[in-house]
Design a protein around this motif. Structure first.
Motif, short mmCIF file in Angstrom:
data_model
loop_
_atom_site.label_atom_id
_atom_site.label_comp_id
_atom_site.label_asym_id
_atom_site.label_seq_id
_atom_site.Cartn_x
_atom_site.Cartn_y
_atom_site.Cartn_z
N LEU A 158 5.03 -4.14 5.09
CA LEU A 158 4.38 -3.14 4.24
C LEU A 158 3.28 -2.40 5.00
O LEU A 158 3.07 -1.20 4.79
CB LEU A 158 3.83 -3.81 2.97
CG LEU A 158 4.92 -4.24 1.99
CD1 LEU A 158 4.38 -5.25 0.99
CD2 LEU A 158 5.49 -3.03 1.25
N ALA A 159 2.59 -3.10 5.89
CA ALA A 159 1.59 -2.42 6.73
C ALA A 159 2.27 -1.41 7.64
O ALA A 159 1.76 -0.29 7.84
CB ALA A 159 0.83 -3.46 7.56
N PHE A 160 3.42 -1.77 8.18
CA PHE A 160 4.20 -0.86 9.04
C PHE A 160 4.65 0.36 8.24
O PHE A 160 4.55 1.50 8.70
CB PHE A 160 5.40 -1.62 9.59
CG PHE A 160 6.27 -0.82 10.52
CD1 PHE A 160 6.04 -0.82 11.88
CD2 PHE A 160 7.33 -0.08 10.04
CE1 PHE A 160 6.84 -0.09 12.74
CE2 PHE A 160 8.16 0.65 10.88
CZ PHE A 160 7.90 0.64 12.25
N ILE A 161 5.17 0.13 7.04
CA ILE A 161 5.63 1.24 6.19
C ILE A 161 4.46 2.16 5.84
O ILE A 161 4.59 3.39 5.86
CB ILE A 161 6.31 0.70 4.93
CG1 ILE A 161 7.62 -0.01 5.30
CG2 ILE A 161 6.59 1.82 3.93
CD1 ILE A 161 8.25 -0.78 4.16
N ALA A 162 3.32 1.57 5.50
CA ALA A 162 2.14 2.37 5.15
C ALA A 162 1.72 3.27 6.31
O ALA A 162 1.33 4.42 6.12
CB ALA A 162 0.99 1.46 4.73
#
Length: 255
Positions: A158-162
């Motif tokens: 989710l950090a990567f997607i953000a």
């Protein structure tokens, strides 16, 4: 929103056309996850019939062409059967050529750009597919993801997607998140992007007796949506999820 367009959007984990109607099927029908037998063709046609009513579709667990699918690219097949002129896929995991899995995107509008990224995690095989429609400030970004089962891996994903959606003013992120919307790791999306927490959630898993909402369509706070709903995806273990979306009028226009 002035000069807007309306889109019907759907996200579905299709379980590669395999049928699961109860927990017992994970054992009793385990062969269907590795062999091209049973009624997969019929189920794919049923899924294609469902998709025909939509403008943009995100797919999870669509087999890109392995033994269990009869070496058929299921995303391509569904695009043809559903009448979608534009399609993309992102193979993520292959088990010795016997079973493969991919994210897919079907669209009635031509994307200007497609990007694919492997997602971080303790076990490889999860991905993010990003399509950009239109140009400039009113461009629409549509992303499809399939997250891990473990909370630690999901947090890094989710950090990567953000990071990759942080600059998108008008964005849609959909897929199988493998978690409910109020999990702590989900806050990264809402703190670091324009994506907003949904006003409601629908139960999608397991499909035969839904108890958890783990499939989501998230949209930017600059967009408007209504009629969030869940529906069967031809006996997958997930229900599909859909909504009606209002986007800027220039978001889908060619430059």
């Amino acid at each position: 929103m002035t000069d807007s367009q309306h889109l019907k959007v759907l996200s579905a984990n299709i379980q590669a056309g395999s049928s699961t109607r109860g927990y017992h099927d994970y054992v009793a029908r385990s062969w269907s996850h590795v062999l091209p037998l049973g009624s997969k063709q019929t189920r794919l046609d049923e899924i294609a019939g469902l998709l025909q009513d939509y403008d943009i579709v995100g797919l999870n667990e669509s087999d890109p062409g392995s033994l269990r699918s009869g070496f058929r690219n299921q995303t391509h097949y569904l695009a043809e059967r559903g009448g979608f002129e534009h399609w993309s896929h992102q193979p993520n995991r292959s088990v010795g050529g016997v079973a493969s899995s991919a994210n897919g995107l079907l669209s009635r509008h031509a994307p200007q750009e497609i990007r694919i990224h492997p997602l971080p995690g303790r076990i490889a095989g999860r991905g993010l597919l990003i399509a950009k429609f239109g140009t400039g400030a009113e461009a629409l970004t549509v992303a499809v993801c399939h997250l891990s089962l473990g909370a630690q891996s999901r947090a890094s994903q989710l950090a990567f997607i953000a990071e990759h959606l942080g600059d998108a003013e008008h964005a849609v992120l959909m897929g199988d998140f493998n978690c409910v919307i109020d999990r702590p790791e989900m806050s990264q999306l809402f703190n670091r992007t324009n994506l907003a927490p949904p006003s409601e959630s629908v139960l999608t898993f397991p499909s035969w007796k839904p108890q958890r909402g783990i499939d989501h369509i998230l949209i930017s706070d600059t967009l408007r949506a209504n009629n969030l709903r869940a529906m069967p995806a031809a006996y997958s273990d997930h229900l599909a999820i859909a909504l009606d979306l209002e986007v800027p009028g220039k978001a889908l226009r060619k430059p």
